[in-house]
Write an enzyme that holds these catalytic residues in place. Structure first.
Site, PDB file in Angstrom:
ATOM      1  N   SER A 152       0.825  -1.194   0.000  1.00 38.90           N
ATOM      2  CA  SER A 152       0.000   0.000   0.000  1.00 38.90           C
ATOM      3  C   SER A 152       0.870   1.260   0.000  1.00 38.90           C
ATOM      4  CB  SER A 152      -0.980  -0.037   1.183  1.00 38.90           C
ATOM      5  OG  SER A 152      -1.997   0.925   1.052  1.00 38.90           O
ATOM      6  N   ASP A 200     -10.087  -4.359  -4.563  1.00 41.44           N
ATOM      7  CA  ASP A 200      -9.447  -3.445  -3.599  1.00 41.44           C
ATOM      8  C   ASP A 200     -10.200  -2.117  -3.582  1.00 41.44           C
ATOM      9  OD1 ASP A 200      -7.755  -1.742  -2.140  1.00 41.44           O
ATOM     10  OD2 ASP A 200      -5.946  -2.685  -2.915  1.00 41.44           O
ATOM     11  N   HIS A 212      -8.082  -5.256  -0.032  1.00 43.27           N
ATOM     12  CA  HIS A 212      -6.802  -4.576   0.230  1.00 43.27           C
ATOM     13  C   HIS A 212      -6.032  -5.408   1.250  1.00 43.27           C
ATOM     14  CE1 HIS A 212      -4.202  -1.132  -0.147  1.00 43.27           C
ATOM     15  NE2 HIS A 212      -4.179  -0.937   1.162  1.00 43.27           N
TER      16      HIS A 212
END
Length: 222
Positions: free
Chosen positions: A118, A172, A203
């Site tokens: 991320s 996601d 995610h």
């Protein structure tokens, strides 16, 4: 002078000959991905030192200014302006200090992997494409490259020698799959060798992704 960030460290054997610097996501810390090590590491791999640094604590605009561990501020959700440029630059400098320390501990850049999830993956890519001395590879999970649409203006020639592994969930909601795809395409268009994978997840990471990453890492170790 850029400070050396505190980090969680794990070694898979005595006298490691490789280092893996792994950057966590927004609001997490260096402990977040440490449990992945026993799932990822395979018999026959060289001794590795995993370094999981803690990002600085800063206010994050998109989370109502709440202070949390973050590699940069996020002001909005759109692809072009998602990342705070000054924060990205600061984090790149901090990553370079950590990589330099691995060099001081006897690990050559050709035996270093830079990885992140991320926000951490965004810094991995941002730092990686600017490297003047290439690393063994870059790992970017559920993420994107800040400034991908103008990559040609800041990518170094040497950085293109670094293979890139990118994995992303198809559902996601935090970093849209299309953001990852656009970044992967921009990297490929600019001469980077990119291995792109998608998985039926949100995610997060999954066992299949860890397996694919392990296969890719095995290729780096030769």
């Amino acid at each position: 002078m850029t400070d050396l960030l505190d980090a969680v460290e794990l070694e898979t054997g005595n006298a490691p000959t490789w280092s893996v610097l792994w950057l966590h996501g927004l609001g997490a810390d260096g402990n977040d991905f440490a449990p992945i090590v026993p799932e990822l590491v395979r018999p026959g791999w060289p001794a590795l030192r995993f370094v999981f640094p803690h990002a600085p604590v800063r206010p994050v605009t998109i989370n109502n200014g709440m202070r949390m561990r973050a590699w940069y501020d996020i002001a909005g959700t759109d692809f072009a302006n998602r990342a705070d440029a000054a924060g990205v630059d600061q984090s790149i400098a901090q990553v370079e200090v950590l990589l330099a320390r691995e060099g001081e501990r006897g690990i050559a850049p050709s035996n270093m992997l830079l990885a992140g999830f991320s926000q951490g993956g965004a810094i991995t890519l941002a730092a990686g494409v600017r490297r003047q001395v290439p690393l063994a590879g870059l790992v970017a999970l559920s993420t994107y490259l800040p400034g991908a649409d103008s990559l040609a203006s800041f990518a170094s020639a040497a950085a293109r020698a670094q293979p890139v592994f990118m994995g992303h969930g198809t559902s996601d909601p935090v970093v849209l799959t299309s953001y990852g795809q656009r970044s992967a395409q921009a990297l490929a268009d600019n001469g980077f060798s990119v291995e792109w994978h998608t998985y039926p997840m949100a995610h997060s990471v999954c066992a299949e992704e860890i397996r694919d990453l392990g296969d890719w890492m095995s290729q780096r170790f030769g």
